[in-house]
Design an enzyme around this catalytic site. Sequence first.
Site, PDB file in Angstrom:
ATOM      1  N   THR A 164       0.876  -1.168   0.000  1.00 15.84           N
ATOM      2  CA  THR A 164       0.000   0.000   0.000  1.00 15.84           C
ATOM      3  C   THR A 164       0.910   1.212   0.000  1.00 15.84           C
ATOM      4  O   THR A 164       2.086   1.095   0.337  1.00 15.84           O
ATOM      5  CB  THR A 164      -0.877  -0.013   1.284  1.00 15.84           C
ATOM      6  OG1 THR A 164      -1.873  -1.014   1.149  1.00 15.84           O
ATOM      7  CG2 THR A 164      -1.568   1.292   1.563  1.00 15.84           C
ATOM      8  N   VAL A 193     -12.395  -6.127  -0.771  1.00 11.20           N
ATOM      9  CA  VAL A 193     -11.995  -4.765  -0.408  1.00 11.20           C
ATOM     10  C   VAL A 193     -11.411  -4.819   0.999  1.00 11.20           C
ATOM     11  O   VAL A 193     -11.996  -5.443   1.890  1.00 11.20           O
ATOM     12  CB  VAL A 193     -13.216  -3.819  -0.456  1.00 11.20           C
ATOM     13  CG1 VAL A 193     -12.873  -2.463   0.141  1.00 11.20           C
ATOM     14  CG2 VAL A 193     -13.716  -3.667  -1.889  1.00 11.20           C
ATOM     15  N   ASP A 195      -8.912  -2.640   4.157  1.00  8.60           N
ATOM     16  CA  ASP A 195      -9.070  -1.507   5.080  1.00  8.60           C
ATOM     17  C   ASP A 195      -8.827  -0.148   4.416  1.00  8.60           C
ATOM     18  O   ASP A 195      -9.310   0.884   4.898  1.00  8.60           O
ATOM     19  CB  ASP A 195      -8.074  -1.656   6.245  1.00  8.60           C
ATOM     20  CG  ASP A 195      -6.630  -1.684   5.749  1.00  8.60           C
ATOM     21  OD1 ASP A 195      -6.354  -2.410   4.760  1.00  8.60           O
ATOM     22  OD2 ASP A 195      -5.779  -0.976   6.315  1.00  8.60           O
TER      23      ASP A 195
HETATM   24  N1  ASP Z   1      -4.041  -2.896   3.640  1.00  5.73           N
HETATM   25  C1  ASP Z   1      -3.995  -3.397   2.290  1.00  5.73           C
HETATM   26  C2  ASP Z   1      -5.167  -4.319   2.066  1.00  5.73           C
HETATM   27  O1  ASP Z   1      -5.456  -5.134   2.922  1.00  5.73           O
HETATM   28  C3  ASP Z   1      -2.724  -4.094   1.948  1.00  5.73           C
HETATM   29  C4  ASP Z   1      -1.456  -3.481   2.509  1.00  5.73           C
HETATM   30  O2  ASP Z   1      -1.458  -2.447   3.117  1.00  5.73           O
HETATM   31  O3  ASP Z   1      -0.381  -4.051   2.314  1.00  5.73           O
HETATM   32  O4  ASP Z   1      -5.755  -4.249   1.027  1.00  5.73           O
END
Ligand code: ASP
Length: 294
Positions: A164, A193, A195
């Site tokens: 992310t 989907v 967080d």
């Molecule tokens: N938080 C993101 C998700 O779960 C992935 C990540 O931050 O690496 O889609």
Amino acid sequence: MSVLYRIVIHGGAGVSLGRDYGEVESHLAVVIQQCSDKLENGETALATVEFAVAALETSGLYVAGRGSAPNSSGMVECDASIMDGAQNRAGGVCAVRDLVNPISAARLVLEQTPYSLLAGEGARAFAIENGCDRVADPDTYYRLPVGVLADELLHPELTLSHGTVGAVALDREGRLASATSTGGLFGKLAGRVGDTPLIGIGTWADENVAISCTGIGEAFISAGGARDIIARMTYGKETLESAADNMLQAVAENEGDGGLIALDREGRFVMPFNSDGMKRACAGDGLKTVVAIT
Ligand code: ASP
């Protein structure tokens, strides 16, 4: 006008030890400097976090925007959100396909609709109608982000790769903003989907604190995410540092790894993670610029 301004960015907590993140470090150094210059010259926190996240999305070096991995149906679906702490307003898009900068679509939702979140085809159509760039040729546009091996795309069950990008900023008028964008988990089911686009979980900004999270989204959702940090500070009188650490502890108890960046109106910030690393950088007035991975 205050002299105080701060920018903190992350490129995700999905780090694999022993891999070469040199290109990421160089890129983070450029983006953090650009953001710091913007804030020094009076740019708003909201515009600065959008700029930072858009630069990270477009680079293809991280699991967001151009570096997003296909889901189990072979399509790229992205999630993004942005929040303006000064207005207490947020916007997001989720499961949206083939936009160059999902974060700009999220900002359009914030500024041009009465809504907080648009999904899928509706989000894409709204974004394109309002001037967002679409990916012209999805077959050639997407690339493997730095630190991810091609095998991991073919066998996502072997390593739960994810990533992310995010940014939090404090501008010279004392306004806070945050933004987060992701390609999500590799090999995720179509329509999954996490967080990232959920306001109060992956992203939050108010008058006092701005937060952007990264990690296994389901664990952040169960732990309460960004708003849990705010609740710990508001009702439990915890410091920013302790509230962030305790929320991450709850993420770990939900069998998730990840990290976050959080910044308060006094310019204090934290960048904790419980994974092997988190690509991150910070800068601001009177602050030594730091770029780090592990
Ligand atoms: N938080 C993101 C998700 O779960 C992935 C990540 O931050 O690496 O889609």
